[in-house]
Design an enzyme around this catalytic site. Structure first.
Site, PDB file in Angstrom:
ATOM      1  NE  ARG A 229      -3.998  -2.062   0.541  1.00  0.00           N
ATOM      2  CZ  ARG A 229      -3.984  -3.368   0.249  1.00  0.00           C
ATOM      3  NH1 ARG A 229      -2.955  -3.897  -0.389  1.00  0.00           N
ATOM      4  NH2 ARG A 229      -5.003  -4.136   0.571  1.00  0.00           N
TER       5      ARG A 229
ATOM      6  CB  CYS B   2      -8.913  -1.586   4.842  1.00  0.00           C
ATOM      7  SG  CYS B   2      -9.489  -3.295   4.813  1.00  0.00           S
TER       8      CYS B   2
ATOM      9  CD  GLU C 253      -5.823   0.533   2.530  1.00  0.00           C
ATOM     10  OE1 GLU C 253      -6.848   0.664   1.830  1.00  0.00           O
ATOM     11  OE2 GLU C 253      -5.308  -0.550   2.832  1.00  0.00           O
TER      12      GLU C 253
HETATM   13  N1  EPU Z   1     -11.128 -10.723  10.606  1.00  0.00           N
HETATM   14  C1  EPU Z   1     -11.877 -10.751  11.745  1.00  0.00           C
HETATM   15  N2  EPU Z   1     -12.829  -9.792  11.927  1.00  0.00           N
HETATM   16  C2  EPU Z   1     -13.048  -8.797  11.025  1.00  0.00           C
HETATM   17  C3  EPU Z   1     -12.268  -8.759   9.858  1.00  0.00           C
HETATM   18  C4  EPU Z   1     -11.302  -9.738   9.669  1.00  0.00           C
HETATM   19  O1  EPU Z   1     -11.702 -11.614  12.588  1.00  0.00           O
HETATM   20  O2  EPU Z   1     -13.913  -7.970  11.279  1.00  0.00           O
HETATM   21  C5  EPU Z   1     -10.137 -11.789  10.386  1.00  0.00           C
HETATM   22  C6  EPU Z   1     -10.557 -12.683   9.216  1.00  0.00           C
HETATM   23  O3  EPU Z   1     -11.433 -13.697   9.625  1.00  0.00           O
HETATM   24  C7  EPU Z   1      -9.226 -13.193   8.723  1.00  0.00           C
HETATM   25  C8  EPU Z   1      -8.268 -12.053   9.036  1.00  0.00           C
HETATM   26  O4  EPU Z   1      -8.900 -11.226   9.996  1.00  0.00           O
HETATM   27  O5  EPU Z   1      -8.837 -14.320   9.449  1.00  0.00           O
HETATM   28  C9  EPU Z   1      -7.926 -11.242   7.792  1.00  0.00           C
HETATM   29  O6  EPU Z   1      -9.122 -10.721   7.240  1.00  0.00           O
HETATM   30  P1  EPU Z   1      -9.313 -10.466   5.654  1.00  0.00           P
HETATM   31  O7  EPU Z   1      -9.025 -11.723   4.907  1.00  0.00           O
HETATM   32  O8  EPU Z   1     -10.612  -9.786   5.449  1.00  0.00           O
HETATM   33  O9  EPU Z   1      -8.121  -9.542   5.308  1.00  0.00           O
HETATM   34  P2  EPU Z   1      -7.702  -8.150   5.876  1.00  0.00           P
HETATM   35  O10 EPU Z   1      -6.284  -8.296   6.297  1.00  0.00           O
HETATM   36  O11 EPU Z   1      -8.647  -7.615   6.892  1.00  0.00           O
HETATM   37  C10 EPU Z   1      -6.763  -7.330   3.602  1.00  0.00           C
HETATM   38  C11 EPU Z   1      -6.762  -6.015   2.897  1.00  0.00           C
HETATM   39  C12 EPU Z   1      -8.032  -5.844   2.103  1.00  0.00           C
HETATM   40  C13 EPU Z   1      -8.154  -6.970   1.093  1.00  0.00           C
HETATM   41  C14 EPU Z   1      -8.161  -8.286   1.860  1.00  0.00           C
HETATM   42  C15 EPU Z   1      -8.164  -9.493   0.939  1.00  0.00           C
HETATM   43  C16 EPU Z   1      -5.558  -4.326   4.151  1.00  0.00           C
HETATM   44  C17 EPU Z   1      -5.634  -3.245   5.166  1.00  0.00           C
HETATM   45  N3  EPU Z   1      -6.693  -4.954   3.894  1.00  0.00           N
HETATM   46  O12 EPU Z   1      -7.805  -7.276   4.565  1.00  0.00           O
HETATM   47  O13 EPU Z   1      -7.886  -4.608   1.363  1.00  0.00           O
HETATM   48  O14 EPU Z   1      -9.329  -6.842   0.338  1.00  0.00           O
HETATM   49  O15 EPU Z   1      -6.975  -8.388   2.673  1.00  0.00           O
HETATM   50  O16 EPU Z   1      -6.913  -9.638   0.340  1.00  0.00           O
HETATM   51  O17 EPU Z   1      -4.480  -4.581   3.610  1.00  0.00           O
HETATM   52  C18 EPU Z   1      -8.273  -2.273   1.353  1.00  0.00           C
HETATM   53  O18 EPU Z   1      -7.078  -2.154   1.083  1.00  0.00           O
HETATM   54  O19 EPU Z   1      -9.028  -1.274   1.458  1.00  0.00           O
HETATM   55  C19 EPU Z   1      -8.807  -3.605   1.568  1.00  0.00           C
HETATM   56  C20 EPU Z   1     -10.057  -3.813   1.891  1.00  0.00           C
END
Ligand code: EPU
Length: 302
Positions: free
Chosen positions: A177, A226, A296
């Site tokens: 990012r 995010c 972000e």
């Molecule tokens: N999780 C929770 N509760 C929540 C959200 C997530 O427990 O409310 C847990 C999920 O169950 C999972 C872990 O956290 O085990 C990671 O969650 P997720 O797969 O949704 O990925 P993330 O790290 O929260 C990142 C990116 C997203 C992208 C997804 C999929 C960032 C800040 N976020 O989210 O990007 O879509 O991975 O690759 O890097 C964005 O950049 O705006 C964005 C949404």
């Protein structure tokens, strides 16, 4: 901010820049938050150096807007005008494994257009809202891929040098990012090199990513994606969720019930509400985990 001097308005017309007075930034951002200002729509990349020289000479502060999907804009009358590129026709030109894409092109459209021509690699980006230029500037990524991996050339306006330039992919650093572009550089076009893949195979990948996204993110609601970057080796969403903060609200600004790193505008949230909610969540995370979350979302506070 309003451009009232008829001499400036006439100079803009000469540069083929369209002036839309008192545009609502709430209507131009996915969060649906933001005050009003004059919007300058750029129809030709070549006019940008003259346009910026004009604005500087007339002391008109400006900001450059992409698709408005990762942006929180302040309330009320804004103290700068907003510049936005208008997409040319066509906005994507293919040549073998290369795709020349205008920065104003819609990212999702670029992914599907390339897919239909058997060019893959960007499946993970399906469902990421915004323009190709916005994705490029912040090195958007999801599901294990990031746009920077495919960038071979970028055409941009370099604010420091006050001129249009073309950089090779290896002259730019793409991190999580983050990119090495200066904050006031304007992305204009990008040449991507994409791997050949049959359309049905790409489509399968696209469907899987769409499904994952639908299951975990509040897609139908107004958000900026995010709010916080993930700290190294952790998930900001999971941390916020573990603190039981889903549903926490300030006015109509609310931590999503579906994904705790998405803050939604559930009605008529103001920037003040959203910033207060962000500050509150960030303080609680710091208190409980000792982690300072980095934004972000880009904030244009008035
Ligand atoms: N999780 C929770 N509760 C929540 C959200 C997530 O427990 O409310 C847990 C999920 O169950 C999972 C872990 O956290 O085990 C990671 O969650 P997720 O797969 O949704 O990925 P993330 O790290 O929260 C990142 C990116 C997203 C992208 C997804 C999929 C960032 C800040 N976020 O989210 O990007 O879509 O991975 O690759 O890097 C964005 O950049 O705006 C964005 C949404």
């Amino acid at each position: 901010m309003r451009i009232e001097d008829p001499k400036i308005a006439a100079a803009l017309t000469e540069l083929d820049v369209q002036l839309k007075p008192a545009a609502s930034l709430a209507e131009l951002t996915s969060l649906g938050i933001g005050g009003t200002t004059d919007l300058l729509r750029i129809t030709k990349h070549e006019s940008i150096p003259d346009l910026l020289n004009l604005l500087d000479a007339q002391s008109v502060p400006h900001r450059f807007l992409g698709g408005g999907s990762n942006l929180l804009v302040g309330d009320g009358e804004l103290p700068w005008v907003v510049l936005q590129l208008l997409s040319p026709e066509p906005d994507i030109v293919l040549d073998g494994n290369f795709a020349q894409v205008d920065a104003a092109a819609d990212l999702g459209r670029a992914v599907t257009f390339c897919a239909k021509h058997d060019l893959g690699g960007m499946e993970g980006l399906i469902g990421v809202p915004g323009t190709v230029g916005g994705a490029l500037r912040m090195n958007a990524g999801a599901y294990g891929m990031q746009i920077g991996s495919y960038v071979r050339e970028v055409k941009l306006y370099r604010a420091a040098q006050r001129r249009l330039e073309t950089l090779r992919g290896d002259q730019i650093s793409f991190e999580y990012r983050h990119t090495s572009f200066a904050p006031d550089d304007m992305m204009l076009a990008v040449k991507l090199e994409l791997p050949s893949k049959p359309y049905p195979e790409i489509l399968k990948g696209i469907r899987i990513c769409n499904e994952k996204r639908r299951a975990s993110q509040p897609l139908g609601q107004k958000s900026a994606g995010c709010i916080f970057k993930n700290p190294l080796g952790a998930s900001a969403g999971r941390m916020i969720d573990e603190l039981g903060l889903k549903g926490l609200s300030v006015g109509d600004a609310r931590v999503s019930d579906r994904h705790a790193n998405f803050f939604v505008n559930a009605g008529k949230a103001s920037a003040k509400d959203m910033l207060a909610l962000i500050a509150d969540v960030s303080e609680r995370v710091q208190k409980s985990f000792g982690t300072i979350l980095e934004y972000e979302v880009v904030v244009w506070d008035a």
